[in-house]
Design a protein around this motif. Structure first.
Motif, PDB file in Angstrom:
ATOM      1  N   LEU A  16       0.855  -1.184   0.000  1.00 35.03           N
ATOM      2  CA  LEU A  16       0.000   0.000   0.000  1.00 35.03           C
ATOM      3  C   LEU A  16       0.892   1.235   0.000  1.00 35.03           C
ATOM      4  O   LEU A  16       2.085   1.142   0.263  1.00 35.03           O
ATOM      5  CB  LEU A  16      -0.943   0.030   1.209  1.00 35.03           C
ATOM      6  N   VAL A  17       0.280   2.356  -0.308  1.00 37.14           N
ATOM      7  CA  VAL A  17       0.994   3.631  -0.197  1.00 37.14           C
ATOM      8  C   VAL A  17       0.547   4.251   1.120  1.00 37.14           C
ATOM      9  O   VAL A  17      -0.626   4.599   1.274  1.00 37.14           O
ATOM     10  CB  VAL A  17       0.664   4.577  -1.379  1.00 37.14           C
ATOM     11  N   PRO A  18       1.448   4.371   2.100  1.00 36.62           N
ATOM     12  CA  PRO A  18       1.047   4.930   3.393  1.00 36.62           C
ATOM     13  C   PRO A  18       0.453   6.339   3.239  1.00 36.62           C
ATOM     14  O   PRO A  18       0.916   7.132   2.410  1.00 36.62           O
ATOM     15  CB  PRO A  18       2.352   4.986   4.192  1.00 36.62           C
ATOM     16  N   GLU A  19      -0.544   6.617   4.029  1.00 32.75           N
ATOM     17  CA  GLU A  19      -1.218   7.914   3.970  1.00 32.75           C
ATOM     18  C   GLU A  19      -0.238   9.064   4.180  1.00 32.75           C
ATOM     19  O   GLU A  19      -0.312  10.086   3.504  1.00 32.75           O
ATOM     20  CB  GLU A  19      -2.347   7.962   5.014  1.00 32.75           C
ATOM     21  N   TRP A  20       0.694   8.912   5.113  1.00 31.15           N
ATOM     22  CA  TRP A  20       1.648   9.989   5.371  1.00 31.15           C
ATOM     23  C   TRP A  20       2.504  10.283   4.146  1.00 31.15           C
ATOM     24  O   TRP A  20       2.871  11.422   3.898  1.00 31.15           O
ATOM     25  CB  TRP A  20       2.527   9.691   6.587  1.00 31.15           C
ATOM     26  N   LEU A  21       2.794   9.244   3.348  1.00 26.38           N
ATOM     27  CA  LEU A  21       3.594   9.463   2.150  1.00 26.38           C
ATOM     28  C   LEU A  21       2.786  10.187   1.084  1.00 26.38           C
ATOM     29  O   LEU A  21       3.308  11.030   0.352  1.00 26.38           O
ATOM     30  CB  LEU A  21       4.112   8.122   1.638  1.00 26.38           C
ATOM     31  N   LYS A  22       1.493   9.902   1.022  1.00 23.85           N
ATOM     32  CA  LYS A  22       0.613  10.607   0.080  1.00 23.85           C
ATOM     33  C   LYS A  22       0.516  12.094   0.434  1.00 23.85           C
ATOM     34  O   LYS A  22       0.239  12.915  -0.431  1.00 23.85           O
ATOM     35  CB  LYS A  22      -0.789   9.999   0.082  1.00 23.85           C
ATOM     36  N   GLN A  23       0.736  12.421   1.707  1.00 28.57           N
ATOM     37  CA  GLN A  23       0.659  13.814   2.130  1.00 28.57           C
ATOM     38  C   GLN A  23       1.904  14.616   1.756  1.00 28.57           C
ATOM     39  O   GLN A  23       1.888  15.834   1.785  1.00 28.57           O
ATOM     40  CB  GLN A  23       0.424  13.900   3.639  1.00 28.57           C
ATOM     41  N   MET A  24       3.001  13.932   1.389  1.00 31.90           N
ATOM     42  CA  MET A  24       4.221  14.631   0.982  1.00 31.90           C
ATOM     43  C   MET A  24       4.012  15.322  -0.355  1.00 31.90           C
ATOM     44  O   MET A  24       3.323  14.784  -1.229  1.00 31.90           O
ATOM     45  CB  MET A  24       5.381  13.644   0.808  1.00 31.90           C
ATOM     46  N   PRO A  25       4.617  16.489  -0.563  1.00 34.82           N
ATOM     47  CA  PRO A  25       4.605  17.089  -1.897  1.00 34.82           C
ATOM     48  C   PRO A  25       5.211  16.097  -2.899  1.00 34.82           C
ATOM     49  O   PRO A  25       6.111  15.322  -2.546  1.00 34.82           O
ATOM     50  CB  PRO A  25       5.494  18.327  -1.748  1.00 34.82           C
ATOM     51  N   GLU A  26       4.719  16.142  -4.138  1.00 34.36           N
ATOM     52  CA  GLU A  26       5.133  15.136  -5.131  1.00 34.36           C
ATOM     53  C   GLU A  26       6.640  14.991  -5.253  1.00 34.36           C
ATOM     54  O   GLU A  26       7.162  13.887  -5.214  1.00 34.36           O
ATOM     55  CB  GLU A  26       4.525  15.459  -6.492  1.00 34.36           C
ATOM     56  N   GLY A  27       7.363  16.084  -5.426  1.00 34.75           N
ATOM     57  CA  GLY A  27       8.811  16.007  -5.585  1.00 34.75           C
ATOM     58  C   GLY A  27       9.492  15.386  -4.375  1.00 34.75           C
ATOM     59  O   GLY A  27      10.439  14.621  -4.508  1.00 34.75           O
ATOM     60  N   ALA A  28       8.995  15.701  -3.202  1.00 35.98           N
ATOM     61  CA  ALA A  28       9.566  15.136  -1.976  1.00 35.98           C
ATOM     62  C   ALA A  28       9.233  13.657  -1.862  1.00 35.98           C
ATOM     63  O   ALA A  28      10.077  12.847  -1.468  1.00 35.98           O
ATOM     64  CB  ALA A  28       9.052  15.895  -0.754  1.00 35.98           C
ATOM     65  N   ALA A  29       8.009  13.274  -2.212  1.00 37.03           N
ATOM     66  CA  ALA A  29       7.601  11.873  -2.127  1.00 37.03           C
ATOM     67  C   ALA A  29       8.457  11.020  -3.056  1.00 37.03           C
ATOM     68  O   ALA A  29       8.919   9.942  -2.683  1.00 37.03           O
ATOM     69  CB  ALA A  29       6.122  11.714  -2.468  1.00 37.03           C
ATOM     70  N   GLU A  30       8.690  11.529  -4.263  1.00 42.54           N
ATOM     71  CA  GLU A  30       9.502  10.775  -5.213  1.00 42.54           C
ATOM     72  C   GLU A  30      10.936  10.640  -4.705  1.00 42.54           C
ATOM     73  O   GLU A  30      11.518   9.565  -4.749  1.00 42.54           O
ATOM     74  CB  GLU A  30       9.467  11.446  -6.585  1.00 42.54           C
ATOM     75  N   GLY A  31      11.496  11.726  -4.201  1.00 45.74           N
ATOM     76  CA  GLY A  31      12.861  11.685  -3.669  1.00 45.74           C
ATOM     77  C   GLY A  31      12.981  10.780  -2.459  1.00 45.74           C
ATOM     78  O   GLY A  31      13.944  10.015  -2.330  1.00 45.74           O
ATOM     79  N   PHE A  32      12.002  10.871  -1.564  1.00 44.79           N
ATOM     80  CA  PHE A  32      11.994  10.008  -0.386  1.00 44.79           C
ATOM     81  C   PHE A  32      11.945   8.545  -0.813  1.00 44.79           C
ATOM     82  O   PHE A  32      12.701   7.710  -0.301  1.00 44.79           O
ATOM     83  CB  PHE A  32      10.799  10.339   0.521  1.00 44.79           C
ATOM     84  N   TRP A  33      11.077   8.227  -1.765  1.00 46.12           N
ATOM     85  CA  TRP A  33      10.938   6.847  -2.198  1.00 46.12           C
ATOM     86  C   TRP A  33      12.218   6.324  -2.840  1.00 46.12           C
ATOM     87  O   TRP A  33      12.642   5.199  -2.569  1.00 46.12           O
ATOM     88  CB  TRP A  33       9.759   6.657  -3.152  1.00 46.12           C
ATOM     89  N   VAL A  34      12.871   7.122  -3.662  1.00 47.25           N
ATOM     90  CA  VAL A  34      14.110   6.678  -4.307  1.00 47.25           C
ATOM     91  C   VAL A  34      15.164   6.357  -3.250  1.00 47.25           C
ATOM     92  O   VAL A  34      15.836   5.326  -3.319  1.00 47.25           O
ATOM     93  CB  VAL A  34      14.614   7.730  -5.325  1.00 47.25           C
ATOM     94  N   THR A  35      15.287   7.219  -2.235  1.00 47.42           N
ATOM     95  CA  THR A  35      16.244   6.954  -1.157  1.00 47.42           C
ATOM     96  C   THR A  35      15.841   5.706  -0.379  1.00 47.42           C
ATOM     97  O   THR A  35      16.683   4.855  -0.067  1.00 47.42           O
ATOM     98  CB  THR A  35      16.342   8.172  -0.216  1.00 47.42           C
ATOM     99  N   ALA A  36      14.560   5.589  -0.064  1.00 50.80           N
ATOM    100  CA  ALA A  36      14.079   4.411   0.661  1.00 50.80           C
ATOM    101  C   ALA A  36      14.344   3.143  -0.141  1.00 50.80           C
ATOM    102  O   ALA A  36      14.878   2.161   0.384  1.00 50.80           O
ATOM    103  CB  ALA A  36      12.582   4.551   0.959  1.00 50.80           C
ATOM    104  N   ARG A  37      14.004   3.175  -1.407  1.00 49.87           N
ATOM    105  CA  ARG A  37      14.150   1.993  -2.274  1.00 49.87           C
ATOM    106  C   ARG A  37      15.612   1.607  -2.483  1.00 49.87           C
ATOM    107  O   ARG A  37      15.970   0.437  -2.369  1.00 49.87           O
ATOM    108  CB  ARG A  37      13.484   2.292  -3.615  1.00 49.87           C
ATOM    109  N   ASP A  38      16.447   2.584  -2.776  1.00 48.34           N
ATOM    110  CA  ASP A  38      17.819   2.294  -3.199  1.00 48.34           C
ATOM    111  C   ASP A  38      18.823   2.214  -2.059  1.00 48.34           C
ATOM    112  O   ASP A  38      19.924   1.720  -2.250  1.00 48.34           O
ATOM    113  CB  ASP A  38      18.288   3.338  -4.214  1.00 48.34           C
ATOM    114  N   PHE A  39      18.446   2.695  -0.875  1.00 47.07           N
ATOM    115  CA  PHE A  39      19.361   2.588   0.263  1.00 47.07           C
ATOM    116  C   PHE A  39      18.711   1.871   1.437  1.00 47.07           C
ATOM    117  O   PHE A  39      19.138   0.806   1.849  1.00 47.07           O
ATOM    118  CB  PHE A  39      19.872   3.964   0.721  1.00 47.07           C
ATOM    119  N   TRP A  40      17.679   2.451   1.982  1.00 46.11           N
ATOM    120  CA  TRP A  40      17.090   1.937   3.205  1.00 46.11           C
ATOM    121  C   TRP A  40      16.586   0.500   3.046  1.00 46.11           C
ATOM    122  O   TRP A  40      16.959  -0.383   3.822  1.00 46.11           O
ATOM    123  CB  TRP A  40      15.985   2.887   3.644  1.00 46.11           C
ATOM    124  N   LEU A  41      15.785   0.233   2.049  1.00 51.79           N
ATOM    125  CA  LEU A  41      15.193  -1.097   1.877  1.00 51.79           C
ATOM    126  C   LEU A  41      16.068  -2.055   1.080  1.00 51.79           C
ATOM    127  O   LEU A  41      15.830  -3.256   1.081  1.00 51.79           O
ATOM    128  CB  LEU A  41      13.822  -0.971   1.201  1.00 51.79           C
TER     129      LEU A  41
END
Length: 141
Positions: A16-41
């Motif tokens: 699912l897409v967490p509600e808090w992530l949907k609340q992020m501005p688009e550019g921030a959500a995309e950047g956060f996800w790339v960091t999460a995907r490529d480093f954190w996870l």
């Protein structure tokens, strides 16, 4: 990547897409996800269990109940035991305790750095002596 594509990738990965992530501005959500995907996870030099335990310790220090919950459950998912979770939480506390005191006392940084290096050198040399003694004793048996 369009935000809908980002959301689709998040949902495929997390369910699912967490509600808090949907609340992020688009550019921030995309950047956060790339960091999460490529480093954190991702599988990196630090195993995921340890990254989650680090996340838990930081969460305790920053007093974020959301992150404490998430990183505790993620650490369990990656195999952390309750004892490891407690130790990560305690490391957070003991580090904050020392940090609070040292900063409040305005300890001289250069003196602190020199003492830290002296401690490391002392412990390293004593470990080497202990290892050599253990090796010598093993040969005598």
């Amino acid at each position: 990547m369009a935000i809908k594509d980002t959301y689709a990738e998040i949902e495929k990965t997390l369910g699912l897409v967490p509600e808090w992530l949907k609340q992020m501005p688009e550019g921030a959500a995309e950047g956060f996800w790339v960091t999460a995907r490529d480093f954190w996870l991702a599988e990196t030099e630090i195993p995921n269990k340890y990254k989650e335990l680090i996340g838990l310790a930081v969460s305790g220090a920053t007093r974020c109940k959301y992150c404490c919950l998430f990183h505790t459950e993620a650490a369990r998912l990656f195999g952390a035991t309750e004892a490891e979770i407690a130790e990560a939480s305690m490391m957070s506390g003991v580090t904050m305790m020392g940090s609070t005191f040292i900063n409040a006392q305005q300890v001289d940084y250069d003196k602190f750095a020199a003492e830290t290096q002296d401690i490391i050198n002392y412990v390293r040399s004593h470990r080497q002596v202990a290892a050599e003694q253990a090796g010598t004793e093993a040969h005598h048996h």
